[in-house]
Design a protein around this motif. Structure first.
Motif, PDB file in Angstrom:
ATOM      1  N   LYS A 132       0.811  -1.218   0.000  1.00 33.63           N
ATOM      2  CA  LYS A 132       0.000   0.000   0.000  1.00 33.63           C
ATOM      3  C   LYS A 132       0.847   1.273   0.000  1.00 33.63           C
ATOM      4  CE  LYS A 132      -4.253  -1.935   1.847  1.00 33.63           C
ATOM      5  NZ  LYS A 132      -5.379  -1.768   2.787  1.00 33.63           N
ATOM      6  N   THR A 133       1.997   1.202  -0.651  1.00 33.61           N
ATOM      7  CA  THR A 133       2.831   2.395  -0.789  1.00 33.61           C
ATOM      8  C   THR A 133       2.432   3.202  -2.019  1.00 33.61           C
ATOM      9  OG1 THR A 133       4.488   1.173  -2.058  1.00 33.61           O
ATOM     10  CG2 THR A 133       4.785   1.270   0.338  1.00 33.61           C
ATOM     11  N   GLU A 170      -4.854 -17.506 -16.166  1.00 38.38           N
ATOM     12  CA  GLU A 170      -5.674 -18.566 -15.581  1.00 38.38           C
ATOM     13  C   GLU A 170      -5.904 -18.386 -14.089  1.00 38.38           C
ATOM     14  OE1 GLU A 170      -3.819 -22.259 -16.453  1.00 38.38           O
ATOM     15  OE2 GLU A 170      -4.258 -22.189 -18.601  1.00 38.38           O
ATOM     16  N   ARG A 171      -4.989 -17.706 -13.400  1.00 35.27           N
ATOM     17  CA  ARG A 171      -5.090 -17.550 -11.950  1.00 35.27           C
ATOM     18  C   ARG A 171      -4.871 -16.084 -11.586  1.00 35.27           C
ATOM     19  NH1 ARG A 171      -2.285 -21.790 -13.429  1.00 35.27           N
ATOM     20  NH2 ARG A 171      -0.270 -20.748 -13.190  1.00 35.27           N
ATOM     21  N   LEU A 172      -5.833 -15.527 -10.839  1.00 36.29           N
ATOM     22  CA  LEU A 172      -5.795 -14.100 -10.504  1.00 36.29           C
ATOM     23  C   LEU A 172      -6.180 -13.908  -9.044  1.00 36.29           C
ATOM     24  CD1 LEU A 172      -5.605 -11.088 -11.357  1.00 36.29           C
ATOM     25  CD2 LEU A 172      -8.028 -11.234 -11.995  1.00 36.29           C
ATOM     26  N   ALA A 173      -5.390 -13.099  -8.330  1.00 33.78           N
ATOM     27  CA  ALA A 173      -5.695 -12.747  -6.944  1.00 33.78           C
ATOM     28  C   ALA A 173      -5.641 -11.237  -6.801  1.00 33.78           C
ATOM     29  CB  ALA A 173      -4.701 -13.403  -5.981  1.00 33.78           C
ATOM     30  N   LEU A 174      -6.686 -10.665  -6.219  1.00 30.90           N
ATOM     31  CA  LEU A 174      -6.786  -9.225  -5.985  1.00 30.90           C
ATOM     32  C   LEU A 174      -7.100  -9.033  -4.507  1.00 30.90           C
ATOM     33  CD1 LEU A 174      -9.038  -8.475  -9.087  1.00 30.90           C
ATOM     34  CD2 LEU A 174      -6.557  -8.165  -8.940  1.00 30.90           C
ATOM     35  N   CYS A 175      -6.153  -8.498  -3.768  1.00 27.40           N
ATOM     36  CA  CYS A 175      -6.303  -8.453  -2.314  1.00 27.40           C
ATOM     37  C   CYS A 175      -5.834  -7.120  -1.744  1.00 27.40           C
ATOM     38  CB  CYS A 175      -5.503  -9.583  -1.661  1.00 27.40           C
ATOM     39  SG  CYS A 175      -5.911 -11.215  -2.278  1.00 27.40           S
ATOM     40  N   GLY A 176      -6.550  -6.664  -0.726  1.00 25.25           N
ATOM     41  CA  GLY A 176      -6.153  -5.469  -0.004  1.00 25.25           C
ATOM     42  C   GLY A 176      -6.114  -4.230  -0.856  1.00 25.25           C
ATOM     43  N   SER A 177      -7.019  -4.126  -1.823  1.00 22.74           N
ATOM     44  CA  SER A 177      -7.043  -2.962  -2.705  1.00 22.74           C
ATOM     45  C   SER A 177      -8.263  -2.105  -2.419  1.00 22.74           C
ATOM     46  CB  SER A 177      -7.054  -3.405  -4.171  1.00 22.74           C
ATOM     47  OG  SER A 177      -7.218  -2.303  -5.028  1.00 22.74           O
ATOM     48  N   ASP A 178      -8.080  -0.784  -2.409  1.00 19.47           N
ATOM     49  CA  ASP A 178      -9.190   0.149  -2.159  1.00 19.47           C
ATOM     50  C   ASP A 178      -9.920   0.548  -3.429  1.00 19.47           C
ATOM     51  OD1 ASP A 178      -8.500   0.170   0.553  1.00 19.47           O
ATOM     52  OD2 ASP A 178      -7.056   1.814   0.251  1.00 19.47           O
ATOM     53  N   THR A 179      -9.353   0.181  -4.580  1.00 22.13           N
ATOM     54  CA  THR A 179      -9.929   0.660  -5.841  1.00 22.13           C
ATOM     55  C   THR A 179     -10.609  -0.441  -6.650  1.00 22.13           C
ATOM     56  OG1 THR A 179      -7.827   0.315  -6.999  1.00 22.13           O
ATOM     57  CG2 THR A 179      -8.195   2.474  -5.986  1.00 22.13           C
ATOM     58  N   ILE A 180     -10.506  -1.663  -6.216  1.00 22.70           N
ATOM     59  CA  ILE A 180     -11.130  -2.766  -6.948  1.00 22.70           C
ATOM     60  C   ILE A 180     -12.550  -2.954  -6.420  1.00 22.70           C
ATOM     61  CG2 ILE A 180     -11.032  -5.227  -7.503  1.00 22.70           C
ATOM     62  CD1 ILE A 180      -8.018  -5.049  -7.285  1.00 22.70           C
ATOM     63  N   CYS A 220      -9.250 -15.253  -6.710  1.00 25.67           N
ATOM     64  CA  CYS A 220      -9.259 -14.967  -5.279  1.00 25.67           C
ATOM     65  C   CYS A 220      -9.425 -13.460  -5.082  1.00 25.67           C
ATOM     66  CB  CYS A 220      -7.952 -15.448  -4.637  1.00 25.67           C
ATOM     67  SG  CYS A 220      -7.741 -14.928  -2.925  1.00 25.67           S
ATOM     68  N   ILE A 221     -10.410 -13.072  -4.283  1.00 26.10           N
ATOM     69  CA  ILE A 221     -10.646 -11.664  -3.965  1.00 26.10           C
ATOM     70  C   ILE A 221     -10.692 -11.542  -2.452  1.00 26.10           C
ATOM     71  CG2 ILE A 221     -12.185  -9.679  -4.263  1.00 26.10           C
ATOM     72  CD1 ILE A 221     -13.311 -11.087  -6.744  1.00 26.10           C
ATOM     73  N   LYS A 222      -9.898 -10.639  -1.918  1.00 27.29           N
ATOM     74  CA  LYS A 222      -9.854 -10.489  -0.462  1.00 27.29           C
ATOM     75  C   LYS A 222      -9.675  -9.029  -0.079  1.00 27.29           C
ATOM     76  CE  LYS A 222      -7.545 -12.057   3.737  1.00 27.29           C
ATOM     77  NZ  LYS A 222      -6.481 -12.896   4.327  1.00 27.29           N
ATOM     78  N   GLY A 223     -10.502  -8.587   0.858  1.00 27.54           N
ATOM     79  CA  GLY A 223     -10.343  -7.239   1.405  1.00 27.54           C
ATOM     80  C   GLY A 223     -10.547  -6.139   0.398  1.00 27.54           C
ATOM     81  N   CYS A 224     -11.458  -6.306  -0.545  1.00 32.19           N
ATOM     82  CA  CYS A 224     -11.744  -5.292  -1.560  1.00 32.19           C
ATOM     83  C   CYS A 224     -13.209  -4.846  -1.439  1.00 32.19           C
ATOM     84  CB  CYS A 224     -11.494  -5.842  -2.963  1.00 32.19           C
ATOM     85  SG  CYS A 224      -9.782  -6.326  -3.259  1.00 32.19           S
ATOM     86  N   PRO A 225     -13.521  -3.599  -1.831  1.00 29.79           N
ATOM     87  CA  PRO A 225     -14.888  -3.076  -1.684  1.00 29.79           C
ATOM     88  C   PRO A 225     -15.839  -3.551  -2.793  1.00 29.79           C
ATOM     89  CG  PRO A 225     -13.458  -1.375  -2.576  1.00 29.79           C
ATOM     90  CD  PRO A 225     -12.571  -2.543  -2.261  1.00 29.79           C
ATOM     91  N   VAL A 226     -15.939  -4.855  -2.950  1.00 28.12           N
ATOM     92  CA  VAL A 226     -16.868  -5.412  -3.930  1.00 28.12           C
ATOM     93  C   VAL A 226     -18.148  -5.826  -3.207  1.00 28.12           C
ATOM     94  CG1 VAL A 226     -14.973  -6.210  -5.382  1.00 28.12           C
ATOM     95  CG2 VAL A 226     -15.959  -7.748  -3.686  1.00 28.12           C
ATOM     96  N   SER A 227     -19.206  -6.029  -3.986  1.00 33.69           N
ATOM     97  CA  SER A 227     -20.494  -6.414  -3.410  1.00 33.69           C
ATOM     98  C   SER A 227     -21.060  -7.597  -4.185  1.00 33.69           C
ATOM     99  CB  SER A 227     -21.464  -5.231  -3.453  1.00 33.69           C
ATOM    100  OG  SER A 227     -21.806  -4.928  -4.798  1.00 33.69           O
ATOM    101  N   ASP A 228     -22.268  -7.981  -3.826  1.00 33.42           N
ATOM    102  CA  ASP A 228     -22.933  -9.087  -4.513  1.00 33.42           C
ATOM    103  C   ASP A 228     -23.069  -8.832  -6.000  1.00 33.42           C
ATOM    104  OD1 ASP A 228     -23.117 -10.332  -2.117  1.00 33.42           O
ATOM    105  OD2 ASP A 228     -25.285 -10.098  -1.860  1.00 33.42           O
ATOM    106  N   GLU A 229     -23.260  -7.571  -6.381  1.00 32.25           N
ATOM    107  CA  GLU A 229     -23.462  -7.245  -7.790  1.00 32.25           C
ATOM    108  C   GLU A 229     -22.250  -7.645  -8.633  1.00 32.25           C
ATOM    109  OE1 GLU A 229     -24.264  -3.324 -10.668  1.00 32.25           O
ATOM    110  OE2 GLU A 229     -24.306  -3.133  -8.469  1.00 32.25           O
ATOM    111  N   GLY A 230     -21.064  -7.381  -8.112  1.00 35.02           N
ATOM    112  CA  GLY A 230     -19.866  -7.747  -8.855  1.00 35.02           C
ATOM    113  C   GLY A 230     -19.658  -9.250  -8.897  1.00 35.02           C
ATOM    114  N   ILE A 231     -19.812  -9.930  -7.754  1.00 37.24           N
ATOM    115  CA  ILE A 231     -19.592 -11.373  -7.693  1.00 37.24           C
ATOM    116  C   ILE A 231     -20.634 -12.112  -8.529  1.00 37.24           C
ATOM    117  CG2 ILE A 231     -19.360 -13.354  -6.156  1.00 37.24           C
ATOM    118  CD1 ILE A 231     -17.133 -11.275  -5.906  1.00 37.24           C
ATOM    119  N   GLU A 232     -21.841 -11.571  -8.609  1.00 35.82           N
ATOM    120  CA  GLU A 232     -22.915 -12.218  -9.368  1.00 35.82           C
ATOM    121  C   GLU A 232     -22.563 -12.354 -10.848  1.00 35.82           C
ATOM    122  OE1 GLU A 232     -27.652 -11.392 -10.366  1.00 35.82           O
ATOM    123  OE2 GLU A 232     -26.626 -10.278  -8.767  1.00 35.82           O
ATOM    124  N   ALA A 233     -21.674 -11.500 -11.337  1.00 36.75           N
ATOM    125  CA  ALA A 233     -21.310 -11.546 -12.753  1.00 36.75           C
ATOM    126  C   ALA A 233     -20.653 -12.864 -13.135  1.00 36.75           C
ATOM    127  CB  ALA A 233     -20.373 -10.384 -13.074  1.00 36.75           C
TER     128      ALA A 233
END
Length: 545
Positions: free
Chosen positions: A338-339, A383-393, A412-425
């Motif tokens: 987070k720098t 094939e493999r994607l992880a998005l974690c600890g991001s404030d903009t995703i 893998c998604i962790k600690g990001c401001p996503v909601s059901d709407e995004g995951i539902e896609a």
């Protein structure tokens, strides 16, 4: 013909006598009445004086019996070795992996232990930090008897000096893998060892206390090992730069992992990162390394795997140089801590130049929809994607991934401001998706998990919708290394033929000085373990595409 089966059944003594000519070890099976009763008691019928019982296992060749033992767990093997003297002998001769508590009390037992276990090729010697370890004499005895060793681990063996290390290198000519941690020998010990290792391929050094930060470090040269070394792993060293000549002199080196080592590493990377090297995998974790070092690393044109983990002085400049020159990059892990020094510019360069990218881990990085869309559009093999600890995703970025990452299999998604709407896609997007994990996302509920399972029955959905507490996310794989599959074995054996299993005692902690120096270093996180498993499952795809 016409005779009862009992007329052809040899007595135990006859069976043993007949088998004696086939294998010398079988003669030990029924040499006493007590050993015979051990075998016979495994039958369901009670023993009577009028019944003749045959040891049918005596007809099993030793090689077949050894294969049976190798399919058992360590505990079952120990119990089987107590059935009879023959089983004890065969089990010992067929054991290739052994772990011993390397306290000083082990030294007088070494001859008897390795007379029984004379086929050991992988050995682990560990000593608790509160105990006195084996010394040079013990290591010499072991190396003299275990000439077929291909792998050895030393943990907490503080009494071993350069004398013992020299004997290990001289006597174990077949040694391919060496690992040590929390030992006290220094550069002299390493040089004495490496000068005699003509077959060494993997070297792992952790917390080598003999290499202190007082005065100028003594250089560690490649020695004989420089012609064969393929992997070097250095962790938590004061003067890790003393390994510079070894790293630079290992012309076949493919994997270099530098984790939590103090000192300036830019100069070393400039020295070793030349265009004719073989480096294909590099891990840089919590080092004093800057864009200068990354730019030097871009000269490694064969680079396929790169981990940049919590190096606060690395920025987009270094990532761009890597992307532009390392065309074979397949796996990229970035923990920006987070720098905000690594972001859109570096990721867009990755998207533009890394068409072979298969795995991407972004932690503590704040990309925009522009850079994520570029990666989703251009990295067709991802094939493999992880998005974690991001404030903009957020949902819009996730929708982009769902619609454009056609080859994506694991997310893998962790600690990001996503909601059901995004995951539902993902109920419709990413047609090749087989597994999705969502952790620590406050606005994701269990209902969207039910929806995904209903729409895509084969999709593995792992939602942690209740755990919303703050947790440090760490992409470090520093404590993983190769899995330690060495079978533990008892430490003290009063009589080898009557060995009883005892638990192996391992070191319970680190020295206080290392806790002070490396106090900022955290433990492994969720993402590192997740992608380590994913990578193991896809290890067959290591070739270039």
């Amino acid at each position: 013909m016409g005779q009862t089966s009992s007329s052809h059944s040899p007595s135990p003594a006859e069976s043993t006598h007949h088998h004696h000519h086939k294998n010398r070890s079988t003669a030990l099976t029924t040499s006493s009445s007590s050993s015979r009763s051990d075998i016979y008691n495994i039958t369901s019928s009670p023993i009577t004086t009028n019944t003749c019982y045959v040891d049918y296992t005596s007809e099993i060749p030793d090689d077949c019996l050894a294969l049976i033992f190798q399919s058992l767990s360590s505990g079952d093997r120990k119990r089987c070795s107590l059935v009879s003297r023959r089983w004890l002998l065969v089990e010992g001769q067929s054991r290739h992996r052994l772990a011993l508590n390397a306290q000083s009390e082990l030294i007088p037992l070494i001859p008897s232990i390795f007379s029984r276990f004379d086929s050991v090729t992988k050995l682990s010697l560990r000593c608790d930090r509160r105990s006195v370890s084996i010394n040079d004499t013990g290591l010499y005895l072991i190396s003299h008897r275990c000439v077929n060793l291909t792998r050895i681990k030393l943990r907490g063996c503080r009494e071993i000096t350069e004398i013992g290390m020299a004997s290990l290198g001289q006597n174990c000519a077949k040694l391919k893998k060496f690992s040590c941690g929390s030992c006290m020998f220094g550069a002299k010990g390493m040089n004495a060892f490496l000068d005699n290792c003509f077959s060494l391929e993997e070297l792992s050094i952790k917390r080598l206390r003999g290499i202190s930060d007082g005065g100028a470090p003594e250089p560690i040269g490649p020695g004989a090992a420089g012609k064969s070394l393929k992997s070097i792993y250095l962790k938590e060293l004061y003067n890790g730069q003393s390994f510079g000549p070894l790293i630079a002199g290992s012309k076949k080196l493919k994997t270099l992992k530098l984790l939590r080592c103090l000192g300036d590493w830019d100069k070393l990377l400039e020295m070793i990162a030349v265009s004719d090297n073989c480096l294909s995998e590099v891990h840089l974790e919590r080092l004093q390394v800057t864009d200068v070092g990354l730019s030097a690393l871009s000269n490694c044109l064969n680079l396929e795997i790169l981990h940049i983990v919590k190096n606060p002085e690395c920025s987009n400049v270094g990532v761009v140089s890597i992307a532009e020159r390392c065309k074979y990059l397949r796996k990229l892990h970035i923990d920006g801590w987070k720098t905000n020094r690594i972001g859109n510019e570096g990721l867009i360069a990755i998207a533009k130049h890394s068409s072979n990218l298969q795995e991407l881990v972004l932690i503590g990085v704040n990309p925009s929809s522009i850079s994520l869309e570029a990666i989703a559009t251009n990295c067709k093999k991802l094939e493999r994607l992880a998005l974690c600890g991001s404030d903009t995703i957020a949902d819009s970025e996730i929708l982009c991934i769902a619609s454009k990452c056609v080859a994506l299999k694991k997310l893998c998604i962790k600690g990001c401001p996503v909601s059901d709407e995004g995951i539902e896609a993902f109920a419709w997007g990413c047609p090749n998706l087989v597994k999705i994990k969502v952790k620590k996302c406050r606005n994701v509920t269990s209902e969207v998990g039910d929806l995904l399972r209903a729409k895509r029955g084969s999709l593995v959905v792992n939602l942690d919708v209740f755990a919303v507490e703050v947790e440090n996310v760490d992409a470090s794989a520093s404590d993983s290394g190769a899995a330690d599959d060495v079978v533990e074995f008892p430490t003290v054996i009063s009589h080898v033929a009557d060995a009883q299993p005892e638990p192996l005692t391992s070191a319970s902690g680190r020295g206080s000085i290392f806790k002070t120096r490396f106090g900022l270093f955290g433990s492994r996180g969720f993402v590192s373990s997740t992608f380590r498993k994913w990578s193991i499952g896809n290890s067959s795809s290591n070739g270039r595409t």
